[in-house]
Design an enzyme around this catalytic site. Structure first.
Site, PDB file in Angstrom:
ATOM      1  N   HIS A 175      40.896  35.393  24.029  1.00  0.00           N
ATOM      2  CA  HIS A 175      42.231  35.687  24.549  1.00  0.00           C
ATOM      3  C   HIS A 175      42.768  34.505  25.347  1.00  0.00           C
ATOM      4  CE1 HIS A 175      41.083  40.141  24.038  1.00  0.00           C
ATOM      5  NE2 HIS A 175      41.847  39.749  23.040  1.00  0.00           N
ATOM      6  N   GLU A 178      42.780  34.009  29.254  1.00  0.00           N
ATOM      7  CA  GLU A 178      41.541  34.251  29.993  1.00  0.00           C
ATOM      8  C   GLU A 178      40.780  32.939  30.232  1.00  0.00           C
ATOM      9  OE1 GLU A 178      39.763  37.531  27.797  1.00  0.00           O
ATOM     10  OE2 GLU A 178      41.587  38.727  28.055  1.00  0.00           O
ATOM     11  N   HIS A 303      35.141  37.488  28.488  1.00  0.00           N
ATOM     12  CA  HIS A 303      36.553  37.827  28.627  1.00  0.00           C
ATOM     13  C   HIS A 303      36.848  37.909  30.118  1.00  0.00           C
ATOM     14  CE1 HIS A 303      37.830  39.092  24.465  1.00  0.00           C
ATOM     15  NE2 HIS A 303      36.519  39.093  24.281  1.00  0.00           N
ATOM     16  N   GLU A 377      33.300  40.948  31.147  1.00  0.00           N
ATOM     17  CA  GLU A 377      34.625  40.736  31.749  1.00  0.00           C
ATOM     18  C   GLU A 377      34.410  40.069  33.104  1.00  0.00           C
ATOM     19  OE1 GLU A 377      37.664  41.499  30.443  1.00  0.00           O
ATOM     20  OE2 GLU A 377      37.252  42.986  28.874  1.00  0.00           O
TER      21      GLU A 377
HETATM   22  O1  0X9 Z   1      40.608  44.483  24.959  1.00  0.00           O
HETATM   23  C1  0X9 Z   1      39.740  43.630  24.756  1.00  0.00           C
HETATM   24  O2  0X9 Z   1      39.672  43.007  23.712  1.00  0.00           O
HETATM   25  C2  0X9 Z   1      38.706  43.332  25.845  1.00  0.00           C
HETATM   26  N1  0X9 Z   1      39.304  43.341  27.126  1.00  0.00           N
HETATM   27  S1  0X9 Z   1      40.403  42.238  27.571  1.00  0.00           S
HETATM   28  O3  0X9 Z   1      40.976  42.678  28.828  1.00  0.00           O
HETATM   29  N2  0X9 Z   1      39.670  40.877  27.874  1.00  0.00           N
HETATM   30  O4  0X9 Z   1      41.349  42.070  26.533  1.00  0.00           O
HETATM   31  C3  0X9 Z   1      37.689  44.454  25.914  1.00  0.00           C
HETATM   32  C4  0X9 Z   1      36.855  44.678  24.736  1.00  0.00           C
HETATM   33  C5  0X9 Z   1      35.867  45.748  25.023  1.00  0.00           C
HETATM   34  N3  0X9 Z   1      36.150  46.951  24.343  1.00  0.00           N
HETATM   35  C6  0X9 Z   1      36.662  48.104  24.920  1.00  0.00           C
HETATM   36  N4  0X9 Z   1      36.949  48.166  26.181  1.00  0.00           N
HETATM   37  N5  0X9 Z   1      36.810  49.147  24.121  1.00  0.00           N
HETATM   38 ZN    ZN Z   2      39.894  39.323  26.555  1.00  0.00          ZN
END
Ligand code: 0X9
Ligand code: ZN
Ligand code: CA
Length: 380
Positions: A175, A178, A303, A377
């Site tokens: 992303h 990030e 992330h 994260e």
């Molecule tokens: O949404 C995502 O791709 C990840 N979080 S972010 O804030 N960096 O975009 C999280 C992926 C982990 N999966 C779930 N939370 N379901």
């Molecule tokens: Zn992310």
């Protein structure tokens, strides 16, 4: 929360407008269209309450950050309206103005401070390889949409040989915004290399395994978020109609596009999954890499922003067959991190956390290769 407060969001600081004007004058390839689009999106926060989260879980949204019992989202005008319809109270955020540096616009448009840009990272990786040829090999896994390289640094003894050693891969920056997720895998690479001759346990680790560091999966997005729009998330695929970007963490093949909750079929969405699994050269580079290295036994994808370790499945809240192992490993990582400096990382199954995702990296790693995989994260 008074809905009328939305109007205050549209009071854009003068320096920002001036910046847009200057950009339009001095940066030739930038059209008004490419610049104005992200401007329609807003950062808002909502209290982290089960009641709200259950309602939000039905929709594919762009979660910016989970912090201090608040959830931060980047929302389009349509998504903002959805929040109103769902009766979810939200507050507009101006994260830039909260930063301690008053001159955040300068940072956005010229330098990204101590964080690495694409070119700075490239230089850093070249230097690291050159100074440590006995244990480093830098590879180019392929090119992004705009033709930037996706680098992988291998750290192992005899780095030019594929030895019978277990491999592990660390990924950063799927992303764009990030930035910290580039730094952590890069620092890990430096730490391993710098301590190789000083610490016998590091030497043994490096000698007995093949450690791969891929700090920047989304170079085009990173550059866009440094120079044009701080909250950019996706890659820079031109989708036509003035729309750009596929969410690379929705573009992997396992359960890709299963539903329209864990990802979106809408090109204007920040969690747009693309036209097919691996439609993007950036995710394809990672797929090819995995196919070429069947000895890879674990994957960690960095992330931000939160302080949490997540493991598959993300597409469902049903536990995977490996749930016991994954939860044990996540809890061990959390304990080890706390022992270093007291940082508390919570952990759990991604699909059982805030929201669902389909087509993410870690579901693919577990679903297709059967290896333990984690999303870490990092904190803001
Ligand atoms: O949404 C995502 O791709 C990840 N979080 S972010 O804030 N960096 O975009 C999280 C992926 C982990 N999966 C779930 N939370 N379901
Ligand atoms: Zn992310
Ligand atoms: Ca080796």
């Amino acid at each position: 929360m008074d809905k009328n407060k939305i109007s205050s969001v549209f009071k854009i600081p003068t320096c920002f407008l001036l910046g847009i004007l200057l950009s339009l004058i001095f940066i030739k390839p930038l059209t008004a269209e490419t610049f104005s689009l992200p401007g329609d999106y807003l950062v808002i926060s909502i209290p982290k309450k089960t009641e709200y989260l259950t309602r939000l879980r039905q929709y594919p949204l762009d979660y910016l950050m989970e912090w201090n019992d608040q959830i931060y989202l980047v929302v389009s005008p349509a998504e903002l309206q959805l929040l109103q319809e769902l009766n979810i109270p939200y507050a507009p955020e101006n994260l830039e103005s909260r930063e301690s540096t008053p001159d955040s616009f300068t940072i956005q448009t010229s330098l990204n401070g101590a964080y690495h840009s694409y070119a700075e990272l490239e230089t850093e990786l070249f230097t690291l390889e050159k100074a440590n040829l006995e244990i480093c090999r830098l590879e180019n896994l392929g090119q992004s949409v705009e033709g930037r390289n996706i680098y992988a640094l291998k750290i192992s003894d005899n780095p030019y040989l594929e030895e019978n050693e277990p491999g592990i891969v660390f990924l950063g920056c799927h992303h764009a915004r990030e930035w910290i997720s580039v730094e952590v895998p890069l620092l890990l690479a430096k730490y391993l290399v710098e301590n190789y001759n000083l610490d016998s346990s590091i030497q043994n680790l490096v000698n007995q395994s093949e450690i791969w560091i891929i700090p920047l999966v989304n170079p085009d997005g990173l550059e866009f978020s440094i120079y044009f729009y701080r909250y950019w998330r996706k890659n820079r695929r031109n989708l036509g109609h003035g729309l750009f970007g596929v969410d690379l963490n929705r573009n992997y093949s396992y359960q890709w596009g299963l539903d329209n909750i864990g990802s979106s079929p809408d090109p204007s969405s920040n969690v747009y999954r693309g036209t097919s699994p691996f439609s993007e050269p950036e995710t394809r580079a990672i797929q090819t890499f995995m196919e070429l290295h069947p000895n890879i036994k674990a994957l960690i994808s960095y992330h931000s922003y939160g302080q949490v370790i997540l493991y598959p499945w993300g597409y469902t809240d049903e536990p995977s067959p490996q749930d016991d192992l994954l939860s044990f490993l996540a809890s061990s990582m959390s304990q080890k991190m706390e022992a270093v400096d007291g940082s508390k990382y919570t952990f759990g199954q991604s699909g059982a956390s805030l929201y669902l995702t389909n087509g993410d990296t870690t579901d693919w790693a577990l679903g297709v290769y059967g290896i333990p995989a984690f999303t870490i994260e990092l904190p803001p």
